[in-house]
Design an enzyme around this catalytic site. Structure first.
Site, PDB file in Angstrom:
ATOM      1  N   GLY A  42       0.871  -1.171   0.000  1.00  0.00           N
ATOM      2  CA  GLY A  42       0.000   0.000   0.000  1.00  0.00           C
ATOM      3  C   GLY A  42       0.902   1.212   0.000  1.00  0.00           C
ATOM      4  O   GLY A  42       2.066   1.144  -0.434  1.00  0.00           O
ATOM      5  N   ARG A 337     -12.469  13.442  15.213  1.00  0.00           N
ATOM      6  CA  ARG A 337     -13.429  12.391  14.879  1.00  0.00           C
ATOM      7  C   ARG A 337     -14.052  11.732  16.105  1.00  0.00           C
ATOM      8  O   ARG A 337     -15.245  11.428  16.122  1.00  0.00           O
ATOM      9  CB  ARG A 337     -12.726  11.327  14.048  1.00  0.00           C
ATOM     10  CG  ARG A 337     -12.332  11.876  12.710  1.00  0.00           C
ATOM     11  CD  ARG A 337     -11.475  10.929  11.931  1.00  0.00           C
ATOM     12  NE  ARG A 337     -11.173  11.524  10.639  1.00  0.00           N
ATOM     13  CZ  ARG A 337     -10.425  10.953   9.713  1.00  0.00           C
ATOM     14  NH1 ARG A 337      -9.867   9.784   9.939  1.00  0.00           N
ATOM     15  NH2 ARG A 337     -10.208  11.542   8.563  1.00  0.00           N
TER      16      ARG A 337
END
Ligand SMILES: Cc1cc2nc3c(=O)[nH]c(=O)nc-3n(C[C@H](O)[C@H](O)[C@H](O)COP(=O)(O)OP(=O)(O)OC[C@H]3O[C@@H](n4cnc5c(N)ncnc54)[C@H](O)[C@@H]3O)c2cc1C
Length: 666
Positions: A42, A337
């Site tokens: 990734g 968040r």
């Protein structure tokens, strides 16, 4: 084993700069004789593979997809932070460092975060040099936007495709090295065990996912870059294949697993609609730059909306509760968040939720469309009192900024978010916990490194938006390529590692017997049946709010489910072939162990911090209550044969450059 985090002493601003000037290097002539395995390509692994190959090492890289381009990183939408201060709004390396430590609720390692802030500026230069099309302003300069938990604009972005574009940059750099023969790429290969020889990581066992062949691969060091484990909850915004297997196998071979319970539940996801779902979808945090979050002020209105008798657009301004703006006036909709997620849960639990399940709040762009529309009308000398014109002009601006996200929402929900507010609810998104690493990013297994989301290193108990890509690329491009040399410098005379060593045989047999078990099991239930059950336990008892009773129950239920899984799972197909049911079984087996450790970790942490909210530890206003005196440490767990028996090692967190205070976004 004592946890030696190798953190250099001295003034923080000179730590990484000084440190990297004094670590051992490998002579260029020797690098080609040194093999490094990178598991996972990734953003973090791809960047590391390309850079190590560029430096001259012989790299073998593995991923389970058919191409590194399909790594989960491709899903990252919103952006990547860097302390460039291009917006001229007072940003600095110190501010990024400070925001990140504070955002992580003072549970991150100070020196690592400062290093992250330092190298953040290099990442943008690196990516621009690679040709990554980051958004630019009218004048041609790189543009920035704001993300949660900060009061500056430091987020670089490529529309809603930042991860994809950055991954293509890393992938192109990798491809160049694949072409030169410096990287040997193993697509569709899954690491299933770590091989340790004389106490050092010397290779892996991988399964070729197309042929089913079990392969041995040796190297002088192994780097785990396999991403996060949010799918332990079954439903999450992660890619379907994201898993913990490589990290967990390293854990079982001696790598400590740190803070497994720190999970990020992202506030702006498309709500769950029912039991048929296998995946959740994120609506990027960037939307909170312009979207306003609200629920009805009155319970009757909420109920009428749930029953389909009223629409959100029927409610007048005074009947709406913009609860984030009300509770946190200085950060408003851009609180971090964890804070935004808990606030949404609190409103929905109190009965103000707005979809059929009662678990959704609104994200509304009407005010932004109006504001931008009027601005455009003024710029173009048009009539700003013409509401249709203003709407059309404003919609265009919003579409330019977030068009692909709006389109995604429309396709999934079948409602036009330009006309009616989006419905959102928190969902599992990111895991701050992971394999414990020292300052060099080495795990407690010598020669085994861990980078990107798979490690625990930089985000403490809560990650700020746009900082995962920053960390993955910092680790991959700028940190690991230096620090790994410090270890490999001693290996220049070791020569090739033979895969005939008994340790490879033992690890291979281990993998084979696991596969044999699943293929020969005469079970009755699919792998997903067990995974869904695990997810339900995790969400209900180890999710957004946790308590002692629920955590104890979760540990027992997960242990029982694991037993049932081994007895009753049915894996169809054959082992020597492409078999996704077998792949899933091997991954879920590890989730079923991790889940129990996760609950155990949450149970021992008798405080609330960041994404870890213990109901017993909250203020009268429902805010998280940290206990710095007793829990200011990284919890690093040592495997002892069963997750329940894991032994806790504490790495104290010492803050020399930041004062620990109660986090406030008011
Ligand atoms: C929807 C969504 C949006 C996001 N948006 C943002 C954003 O805007 N900004 C931001 O900073 N962060 C964002 N994040 C977080 C960020 O995308 C991830 O944290 C980051 O991409 C992880 O990168 P990684 O390289 O560590 O792992 P990944 O990208 O997950 O890559 C893992 C790699 O490991 C391989 N792998 C895994 N297991 C094995 C195994 N056993 N054997 C072989 N290979 C294996 C995979 O094939 C893959 O190549 C977002 C996350 C989600 C879910």
């Amino acid at each position: 084993m004592a946890l030696d985090n190798k953190i250099p002493q001295g003034s923080i601003s000179s730590k990484w700069t000084d440190y990297k000037d004094h670590i051992k290097l490998v002579n260029p002539a020797n690098k080609r004789n040194i093999d490094v395995i990178i598991v996972g390509t990734g953003l973090a692994g791809g960047a590391a593979a390309a850079t190590l190959a560029e430096l001259g090492y012989s790299v073998k890289a593995f991923c389970y997809q058919d191409s590194p381009r399909r790594a989960h990183s491709i899903a990252a939408q919103g952006g990547i932070n860097a302390a460039k201060n291009y917006a001229g709004d007072g940003d600095s390396i110190y501010r990024l460092f400070y925001d990140t430590v504070k955002g992580g609720d003072y549970r991150a390692r100070e020196a690592n975060v400062h290093r992250l802030a330092e190298v953040s500026v290099n990442i943008i230069d690196q990516c621009v040099a690679q040709g990554v099309p980051l958004a630019r302003e009218y004048g041609g300069l790189l543009d920035n936007r704001s993300f949660g938990g900060t009061q500056v604009s430091r987020t670089f972005y490529a529309k809603g495709q930042t991860g994809q574009q950055l991954l293509l940059g890393a992938y192109s750099a990798m491809n160049r090295q694949i072409g030169r023969g410096k990287i040997k790429m193993y697509n569709r290969h899954e690491m299933l065990d770590l091989v340790i020889v004389d106490g050092k990581a010397r290779g892996i066992i991988a399964r070729n996912l197309v042929t089913g062949e079990i392969e041995r691969h040796s190297a002088h060091a192994v780097v785990i870059a396999t991403g996060g484990y949010g799918n332990v909850f079954f439903l999450s915004t992660n890619a379907m294949g994201s898993n913990v297997t490589a990290a967990w196998k390293a854990h079982k071979r001696g790598a400590y697993f740190a803070n497994p319970c720190y999970t990020q539940i992202h506030p702006t996801c498309i709500p769950v609609t029912g039991d048929h779902q296998s995946k959740l979808t994120l609506m990027s945090e960037s939307l909170r730059n312009d979207g306003r979050i609200w629920v009805p002020k009155n319970l009757e209105d909420a109920q009428a909306i749930r029953e389909g008798k009223k629409k959100p657009t029927d409610l007048a301004e005074e009947d709406r509760d913009y609860y984030l703006e009300r509770r946190y006036p200085s950060f408003g909709n851009l609180v971090p968040r964890d804070v935004a997620s808990r606030a949404a849960k609190e409103r929905c639990d109190a009965g103000f939720g707005v979809n059929a399940t009662g678990e959704a709040v609104y994200l509304d762009f009407a005010a932004a469309i109006d504001r931008y529309g009027k601005e455009q009308a003024r710029i173009h000398h048009l009539d700003e009192n013409d509401s249709k014109l203003v709407y059309d002009l404003g919609q265009k601006v919003v579409e330019n900024k977030y068009g692909n996200l709006f389109q995604m929402y429309y396709k999934i929900v079948d409602e036009d978010p330009y006309k009616t507010p989006m419905m959102i609810y928190p969902a599992v998104h990111y895991t701050m916990g992971g394999v414990w690493v020292d300052y060099n990013l080495m795990t407690t297994v010598e020669g085994c490194y861990c980078i990107g989301e798979a490690n625990f290193s930089d985000h403490g108990a809560n990650r700020l938006g746009a900082s995962a890509l920053m960390q993955g690329l910092a680790d991959g491009y700028f940190v690991l390529p230096y620090t790994i040399g410090d270890y490999l410098a001693d290996d220049i005379r070791t020569g090739k590692i033979s895969t005939d060593l008994p340790e490879f045989v033992e690890a291979e047999n281990n993998v084979r017997s696991m596969i044999d078990h699943f293929m020969n099991n005469k079970g009755t239930h699919s792998v997903d049946y067990f995974h869904k059950k695990l997810g339900k336990i995790m969400w209900n008892k180890v999710g957004m709010a946790r308590n002692e009773q629920g955590l104890n129950e979760a540990m027992d239920e997960i242990a029982a489910l694991r037993e049932d899984f081994y007895k009753n799972v049915k894996v169809s197909g054959i082992a020597d072939s492409f078999n996704q049911e077998l792949e899933k079984a091997l991954r879920v087996a590890d989730f079923l162990e991790l889940g129990e450790l996760f609950a155990k970790d949450a149970l021992q942490r008798e405080e609330s911090c960041g994404g870890h909210f213990r109901e017993e530890h909250q203020s009268v206003e429902g805010e998280a209550e940290r206990d710095d005196e007793n829990f200011s440490y990284v919890a690093a767990w040592e495997y002892k044969g069963n997750p329940r028996e894991a032994v806790l090692h504490k790495e104290p967190l010492v803050y020399e450059n930041i004062k620990m205070v109660t986090r406030s976004y008011k």
